[in-house]
Motif scaffolding. Structure first.
Motif, mmCIF file in Angstrom:
data_model
loop_
_atom_site.group_PDB
_atom_site.id
_atom_site.type_symbol
_atom_site.label_atom_id
_atom_site.label_comp_id
_atom_site.label_asym_id
_atom_site.label_seq_id
_atom_site.Cartn_x
_atom_site.Cartn_y
_atom_site.Cartn_z
ATOM 1 N N LYS A 1 0.819 -1.218 0.000
ATOM 2 C CA LYS A 1 0.000 0.000 0.000
ATOM 3 C C LYS A 1 0.852 1.267 0.000
ATOM 4 O O LYS A 1 0.359 2.359 0.279
ATOM 5 C CB LYS A 1 -0.941 -0.002 1.213
ATOM 6 C CG LYS A 1 -1.929 -1.162 1.251
ATOM 7 C CD LYS A 1 -2.863 -1.142 0.059
ATOM 8 C CE LYS A 1 -3.872 -2.268 0.139
ATOM 9 N NZ LYS A 1 -4.802 -2.277 -1.013
ATOM 10 N N ASN A 2 2.145 1.123 -0.272
ATOM 11 C CA ASN A 2 3.058 2.255 -0.490
ATOM 12 C C ASN A 2 3.556 2.950 0.771
ATOM 13 O O ASN A 2 3.954 4.120 0.732
ATOM 14 C CB ASN A 2 2.435 3.307 -1.419
ATOM 15 C CG ASN A 2 2.234 2.780 -2.825
ATOM 16 O OD1 ASN A 2 2.991 1.927 -3.286
ATOM 17 N ND2 ASN A 2 1.211 3.259 -3.503
ATOM 18 N N ALA A 3 3.547 2.275 1.904
ATOM 19 C CA ALA A 3 4.213 2.828 3.093
ATOM 20 C C ALA A 3 5.717 2.856 2.838
ATOM 21 O O ALA A 3 6.248 2.064 2.048
ATOM 22 C CB ALA A 3 3.899 1.981 4.317
ATOM 23 N N SER A 4 6.430 3.765 3.489
ATOM 24 C CA SER A 4 7.876 3.855 3.298
ATOM 25 C C SER A 4 8.573 2.653 3.935
ATOM 26 O O SER A 4 8.021 1.984 4.816
ATOM 27 C CB SER A 4 8.420 5.146 3.919
ATOM 28 O OG SER A 4 8.361 5.080 5.332
ATOM 29 N N PHE A 5 9.791 2.394 3.506
ATOM 30 C CA PHE A 5 10.577 1.280 4.043
ATOM 31 C C PHE A 5 10.782 1.459 5.546
ATOM 32 O O PHE A 5 10.654 0.501 6.324
ATOM 33 C CB PHE A 5 11.922 1.205 3.317
ATOM 34 C CG PHE A 5 12.767 0.025 3.712
ATOM 35 C CD1 PHE A 5 12.360 -1.265 3.421
ATOM 36 C CD2 PHE A 5 13.973 0.211 4.376
ATOM 37 C CE1 PHE A 5 13.144 -2.359 3.777
ATOM 38 C CE2 PHE A 5 14.765 -0.867 4.733
ATOM 39 C CZ PHE A 5 14.332 -2.160 4.434
#
Length: 381
Positions: free
Chosen positions: A264-268
């Motif tokens: 869902k495109n959360a940061s690393f």
């Protein structure tokens, strides 16, 4: 109804993909728990110091990955004489630096997350050690130890899970009783963890289907950017543990949710912080309070939150510095697509091994029950 079916299908697919890794990890974990007892650990961890913190971390590394089992184990290590900071190092390592966690991360995501999670655990231990060096409530910790001893005595749990005493590891691994102990530990691992594992995989499937992308875009700043700013990483890392608090899920259950957050495109850095956040889930905080009292539980939870956020940001920065931040974000549907491949055959192999261990456990349990019944019958006669 179609969406519910799709969510259940996604949940089952994630579990199928990770099943052999879970089995392999718990087999290894059970074996090591029998070979190295908690009393042996505690005798070496009585004083504070970097060497003992490293040793406590190693013992945690070879211990259980179930958050609730790790809490009980760390309490046992503490009450047997370990310094509270060493018990904390043990707790962090036993939920973040365990073999099965890395295997499942590799299967569901990539090697970046395995290395990142390993660094996360080490950094959390380092940050916790440094913070407690300047701020550690000794009197509160002693009160927590007394509370834990009373609680453990009341539960009648002041013993090692292996029940193998001081026998050498070679005697254990080459004896029938040793393998019975391993089978018992394997059963206990699954008994303690299966609910959170099933719940975690189910929640991941339902969230991936029912929660729209717009929600995640509003929750995480500038998601989807492969080179996010420090502010974005900070916000993601700070928010992720709060999500974990409300999921009520432990370490292994967090993995499919972490995969979902990444898709869902959360940061690393946010995903890394989330992986460490099993230690501040609501159920874990409650158990900490039950074991040590609310004041010490609040101290531990606040300390761990700071450490996981700082460690998540640091891991992100290290990967960014070396230019190895992962960029591929596969859809969960792609990850869990069923096919006849290595996953299929490994699942069959480890299902058979697991079934054999469970058979040994049940046979041992029945024999003990028969022996006890015979003993009682003799007493009556």
């Amino acid at each position: 109804m179609d969406l519910v079916f799709e969510a259940l299908k996604t949940s089952a697919g994630i579990l199928w993909k990770a099943f052999w890794a879970l089995m392999f990890g718990y087999i290894i974990s059970a074996g090591i728990q029998v070979l190295i007892t908690r009393s042996q650990m505690a005798r070496l961890l009585g004083k504070r110091g970097p060497k003992r913190a490293i040793l406590a971390s190693f013992f945690g590394f070879v211990s259980s990955s179930c958050s609730f089992a790790a809490l009980a184990a760390s309490r046992s290590v503490l009450t047997k004489g370990a310094h509270p900071v060493n018990a904390l190092s043990f707790l962090i390592a036993s939920t973040n630096l365990v073999i099965e966690l890395g295997i499942v991360l590799w299967v569901l995501l990539s090697w970046h997350f395995v290395v990142g999670n390993f660094l996360l655990g080490i950094l959390m231990i380092v940050y916790a050690y440094l913070i407690t060096k300047f701020w550690f409530p000794d009197q509160l910790a002693q009160s927590a130890r007394d509370h834990a001893e009373q609680q453990q005595s009341h539960e009648g749990m002041d013993h090692d899970m292996s029940g193998e005493g001081r026998r050498s590891w070679w005697d254990k691994i080459t004896s029938r009783s040793g393998w019975q102990a391993i089978a018992d530990a394997f059963f206990m691992e699954w008994k303690m963890a299966y609910k959170e594992i099933l719940f975690g995989f189910t929640v991941a499937g339902f969230i991936s289907v029912f929660v729209p992308q717009s929600f995640w875009d509003s929750l995480f700043l500038h998601t989807g950017n492969n080179s996010p700013s420090f502010l974005v990483v900070l916000e993601n890392a700070a928010i992720a543990p709060i999500i974990a608090f409300f999921t009520f899920i432990g370490s292994m259950g967090n993995v499919p949710l972490a995969a979902m957050l990444w898709s869902k495109n959360a940061s690393f850095g946010g995903v890394m912080s989330f992986l460490g956040a099993d230690l501040v889930a609501a159920t874990v905080v409650y158990l900490q309070a039950k074991y040590y009292g609310w004041k010490y539980a609040a101290y531990l939870s606040g300390l761990l939150y700071v450490c996981m956020v700082a460690a998540g940001i640091t891991v992100h920065g290290i990967f960014a510095f070396f230019g190895i931040l992962p960029s591929e974000r596969p859809n969960l549907a792609e990850i869990v697509r069923f096919q006849i491949d290595y996953t299929f055959w490994l699942n069959i192999v480890f299902a058979i091994i697991g079934a054999v261990l469970l058979y040994i456990h049940w046979q041992n349990h029945q024999n003990k029950g028969s022996g006890q019944h015979h003993h009682e019958h003799e007493q009556i006669r």
